[in-house]
Design a protein around this motif. Structure first.
Motif, PDB file in Angstrom:
ATOM      1  N   GLY A 105      39.054  67.984   5.355  1.00 48.74           N
ATOM      2  CA  GLY A 105      39.358  66.553   5.491  1.00 48.74           C
ATOM      3  C   GLY A 105      38.744  65.699   4.396  1.00 48.74           C
ATOM      4  O   GLY A 105      39.404  64.822   3.826  1.00 48.74           O
ATOM      5  N   MET A 120      47.920  56.237   8.062  1.00 51.37           N
ATOM      6  CA  MET A 120      48.153  57.640   8.434  1.00 51.37           C
ATOM      7  C   MET A 120      47.085  58.589   7.877  1.00 51.37           C
ATOM      8  O   MET A 120      47.119  59.780   8.120  1.00 51.37           O
ATOM      9  N   TYR A 121      46.138  58.018   7.126  1.00 58.06           N
ATOM     10  CA  TYR A 121      45.088  58.862   6.531  1.00 58.06           C
ATOM     11  C   TYR A 121      43.691  58.498   7.044  1.00 58.06           C
ATOM     12  O   TYR A 121      42.707  58.866   6.419  1.00 58.06           O
ATOM     13  N   TYR A 148      41.647  59.382   9.410  1.00 58.33           N
ATOM     14  CA  TYR A 148      40.659  60.423   9.706  1.00 58.33           C
ATOM     15  C   TYR A 148      40.097  61.044   8.425  1.00 58.33           C
ATOM     16  O   TYR A 148      38.876  61.154   8.253  1.00 58.33           O
ATOM     17  N   ASP A 168      42.449  69.827  10.759  1.00 59.15           N
ATOM     18  CA  ASP A 168      43.005  68.680  11.461  1.00 59.15           C
ATOM     19  C   ASP A 168      44.477  68.517  11.051  1.00 59.15           C
ATOM     20  O   ASP A 168      44.825  68.777   9.901  1.00 59.15           O
ATOM     21  N   GLN A 193      46.011  65.959  10.205  1.00 57.44           N
ATOM     22  CA  GLN A 193      46.119  65.070   9.027  1.00 57.44           C
ATOM     23  C   GLN A 193      45.853  65.833   7.728  1.00 57.44           C
ATOM     24  O   GLN A 193      46.390  65.482   6.682  1.00 57.44           O
ATOM     25  N   SER A 216      49.188  67.794   7.154  1.00 63.15           N
ATOM     26  CA  SER A 216      50.315  66.954   6.685  1.00 63.15           C
ATOM     27  C   SER A 216      50.049  66.413   5.279  1.00 63.15           C
ATOM     28  O   SER A 216      50.970  66.317   4.463  1.00 63.15           O
ATOM     29  N   THR A 217      48.779  66.074   4.969  1.00 65.41           N
ATOM     30  CA  THR A 217      48.487  65.555   3.630  1.00 65.41           C
ATOM     31  C   THR A 217      48.606  66.666   2.583  1.00 65.41           C
ATOM     32  O   THR A 217      49.054  66.429   1.458  1.00 65.41           O
TER      33      THR A 217
END
Ligand code: ADP
Ligand code: MG
Length: 349
Positions: A178, A205-206, A208, A268, A270, A273-274
């Protein structure tokens, strides 16, 4: 990009060194029994009775470890404390005191240092440590922060990097990757901002992963949890440089090998997806990303029932005899050697 919330700019020269130190440190109240005298004398006096002391230091240099164009000073102060406490917890110790030394150029007004110290004070409060000293000096260009953390651990309770045995389970806390992906977002936004200073990025959306980068936490809770569960890891290290280099440290110092299972590494959504958005492999990021400040430990198989099902602890592999080497077992069940950096998941499988 970060708005200046405090528009006043008091030059440091207006205060002088002693007033400055007094101003920055008057907020610190002593909380720990072991702190006998704190800031204000030539040295702090600490009393640990018969306990063992752990000491660790980290140095953060502007332009090398942080970029003030997107790191608010308050967060920087917080993080400077966290990265040191993380090393204390990685010894299975309790953090009790820190010292904070800064070198600062006249480019920084008093208000900037107030922000930095607000972050330091917040971390000291949350993690229950006393700020008992430091040093203040000038620098010709950037900001330099050095923190020393002190902690205590009962004799025999310290956990070293060197105690892992073949068949021990490799256990990780939280999730990883992360902080690195958060940094990718911040650097991308910095570039966008250079081209268009009026851009208003939607970073919702980022949240976290940006928080993982800007406001990391140290796993004090895990040291407490392990005590509660009556589990003493056989070895432990904090994850500051990325999973692969920390795994290698444990293996080398314990003289064991390891099999790490790719499909067990906690990520995670996120991060996933990132990584997809940046078209990079999430396992590569987990292995090489760094700055997550989670703990990586080995525990004896006998202790497995005690940690089983705990949402904070994930078994990601097991230790082997040294001559078996260090490997990642991929989702396709092929074995890839773990190397410190530049590992290419897609390229080699
Ligand atoms: P000395 O001349 O003995 O180094 P200083 O004037 O530098 O003393 O420091 C006075 C006191 O303030 C000492 O207790 C020192 O530990 C503390 N101190 C100095 N700078 C800082 C700082 N940046 N943060 C916290 N404490 C500090
Ligand atoms: Mg001094």
């Amino acid at each position: 990009m970060i708005e200046d919330k405090n528009p006043k700019r008091t030059p440091l020269s207006e205060l002088g060194e002693f007033k400055l130190i007094e101003h920055l440190t008057e907020q610190f109240k002593v909380k720990q029994k072991s702190t006998v005298t704190s800031i204000g004398d030539d040295a702090a006096v600490l009393n640990y009775d018969k306990k063992q002391i752990v000491v660790t230091t980290d140095l953060l240099v502007e332009g090398v470890h942080f970029d003030l164009s997107y790191v608010p000073l308050k967060h920087l102060g917080y993080k400077a404390i966290i990265v040191n406490l993380s090393d204390v917890y990685a010894m299975n110790a309790t953090a009790t005191q820190v010292t904070v030394s800064i070198a600062v150029s006249n480019r920084f007004p008093l208000e900037a240092l107030e922000e930095l110290y607000a972050g330091i004070a917040t971390a000291a409060e949350i993690y229950n440590v006393d700020v008992v000293g430091g040093d203040t000096t000038s620098s010709t260009s950037g900001l330099i922060i050095s923190v020393t953390a002190i902690g205590e651990v009962k004799k025999g309770e310290e956990v070293l990097r060197s105690g892992a045995k073949p068949n021990d389970l490799l256990v990780i806390t939280g999730d990883i990757g992360g902080a690195y992906m958060g940094l990718q977002i911040l650097e991308r936004e910095k570039e966008v901002f250079k081209v268009n200073p009026n851009s208003q990025p939607d970073l919702s959306m980022y949240t976290y992963i940006i928080e993982r980068q800007l406001k990391p936490e140290a796993r004090k809770d895990i040291v407490e949890l392990l005590k509660e569960l009556e589990v003493k890891p056989t070895s432990m290290i904090d994850i500051s440089d990325g999973l692969s280099s920390e795994v290698i440290h444990l293996c080398k110092q314990s003289k064991v090998g390891v099999d790490v299972y790719e499909n067990k590494i906690p990520l995670d959504p996120q991060v996933i997806s990132t990584c997809e958005e940046f078209n990079i492999d999430s396992t590569t990021i987990a292995l090489n990303g760094g700055e997550d400040y989670e703990l990586l430990m080995t525990i004896s198989q006998e202790d497995f029932p005690k940690i089983k099902g705990n949402p904070n602890l994930t078994v990601i592999g097991y230790m082997t005899e040294e001559d078996r080497g260090m490997h990642l077992v991929t989702r396709a069940e092929t074995k890839i050697p773990i190397i410190a950096k530049g590992w290419n998941a897609l390229g080699e499988s």
